[in-house]
Design an enzyme around this catalytic site. Sequence first.
Site, PDB file in Angstrom:
ATOM      1  N   GLN A  89      -0.258   4.009 -14.819  1.00  0.00           N
ATOM      2  CA  GLN A  89       0.794   3.650 -13.859  1.00  0.00           C
ATOM      3  C   GLN A  89       0.834   4.707 -12.767  1.00  0.00           C
ATOM      4  OE1 GLN A  89       4.816   3.426 -15.403  1.00  0.00           O
ATOM      5  NE2 GLN A  89       5.634   2.632 -13.476  1.00  0.00           N
ATOM      6  N   HIS A  98       6.641  -2.895 -11.934  1.00  0.00           N
ATOM      7  CA  HIS A  98       5.916  -3.934 -11.201  1.00  0.00           C
ATOM      8  C   HIS A  98       5.015  -4.709 -12.130  1.00  0.00           C
ATOM      9  CE1 HIS A  98       3.659  -0.128 -10.887  1.00  0.00           C
ATOM     10  NE2 HIS A  98       2.547  -0.852 -10.881  1.00  0.00           N
ATOM     11  N   HIS A 157       1.577  -6.901 -12.068  1.00  0.00           N
ATOM     12  CA  HIS A 157       0.380  -7.356 -11.366  1.00  0.00           C
ATOM     13  C   HIS A 157       0.139  -8.809 -11.765  1.00  0.00           C
ATOM     14  CE1 HIS A 157      -1.245  -3.205 -10.405  1.00  0.00           C
ATOM     15  NE2 HIS A 157      -0.467  -2.895 -11.427  1.00  0.00           N
TER      16      HIS A 157
HETATM   17  P1  DGP Z   1      -0.140   0.793 -11.038  1.00  0.00           P
HETATM   18  O1  DGP Z   1      -1.431   1.524 -11.290  1.00  0.00           O
HETATM   19  O2  DGP Z   1       0.100  -0.257 -12.111  1.00  0.00           O
HETATM   20  O3  DGP Z   1       1.036   1.715 -10.837  1.00  0.00           O
HETATM   21  O4  DGP Z   1      -0.373  -0.048  -9.698  1.00  0.00           O
HETATM   22  C1  DGP Z   1       0.150   0.260  -8.459  1.00  0.00           C
HETATM   23  C2  DGP Z   1      -0.472  -0.688  -7.487  1.00  0.00           C
HETATM   24  O5  DGP Z   1       0.212  -0.573  -6.254  1.00  0.00           O
HETATM   25  C3  DGP Z   1      -1.946  -0.453  -7.184  1.00  0.00           C
HETATM   26  O6  DGP Z   1      -2.705  -1.590  -7.612  1.00  0.00           O
HETATM   27  C4  DGP Z   1      -2.033  -0.290  -5.684  1.00  0.00           C
HETATM   28  C5  DGP Z   1      -0.689  -0.807  -5.200  1.00  0.00           C
HETATM   29  N1  DGP Z   1      -0.166  -0.106  -4.052  1.00  0.00           N
HETATM   30  C6  DGP Z   1       0.029   1.225  -3.916  1.00  0.00           C
HETATM   31  N2  DGP Z   1       0.537   1.522  -2.715  1.00  0.00           N
HETATM   32  C7  DGP Z   1       0.673   0.335  -2.067  1.00  0.00           C
HETATM   33  C8  DGP Z   1       1.149  -0.013  -0.763  1.00  0.00           C
HETATM   34  O7  DGP Z   1       1.563   0.814   0.047  1.00  0.00           O
HETATM   35  N3  DGP Z   1       1.112  -1.338  -0.433  1.00  0.00           N
HETATM   36  C9  DGP Z   1       0.667  -2.296  -1.306  1.00  0.00           C
HETATM   37  N4  DGP Z   1       0.686  -3.558  -0.887  1.00  0.00           N
HETATM   38  N5  DGP Z   1       0.225  -1.997  -2.540  1.00  0.00           N
HETATM   39  C10 DGP Z   1       0.225  -0.692  -2.909  1.00  0.00           C
END
Ligand code: DGP
Length: 115
Positions: free
Chosen positions: A95, A101, A103
């Site tokens: 994480q 969140h 996915h």
């Molecule tokens: P996790 O590893 O489960 O915490 O996933 C976080 C996700 O968030 C990762 O797949 C990339 C996404 N993410 C990080 N920063 C941003 C952002 O600024 N915008 C968007 N759309 N997604 C983001």
Amino acid sequence: MSEKTIFKKIIDKEIPAKIVYEDDLCLAFHDVNPQAPVHVLLIPKKEISSTSDIAPVDEPLIGHLFGVIRSLAEQLGIAADGYRVVSNCGLNACQTVPHLHFHILGGRGFGWPPG
Ligand code: DGP
């Protein structure tokens, strides 16, 4: 006061995101680093750090989120072929953003067990 997470900044519209769904309780937007042809993140607007921080009072909210996931899967065209819902919690699960969140991944086949 601790700094806002990137997802809180998206909720507050301080940084842009490709939003696909929004209501009073949650927001869904395309992941910036997609791992599948369809990769959307669904987040509650309430600041909950991870699945480990979901309180009993949040259970109706979590139920709402899964209803939204079902609708989004249809809207995104991935319901018929199947899709994966993932919530990474903590260090071992990688994480990276401390705001709960989910996915929603689809548009290709996935392996099991996950890496
Ligand atoms: P996790 O590893 O489960 O915490 O996933 C976080 C996700 O968030 C990762 O797949 C990339 C996404 N993410 C990080 N920063 C941003 C952002 O600024 N915008 C968007 N759309 N997604 C983001």
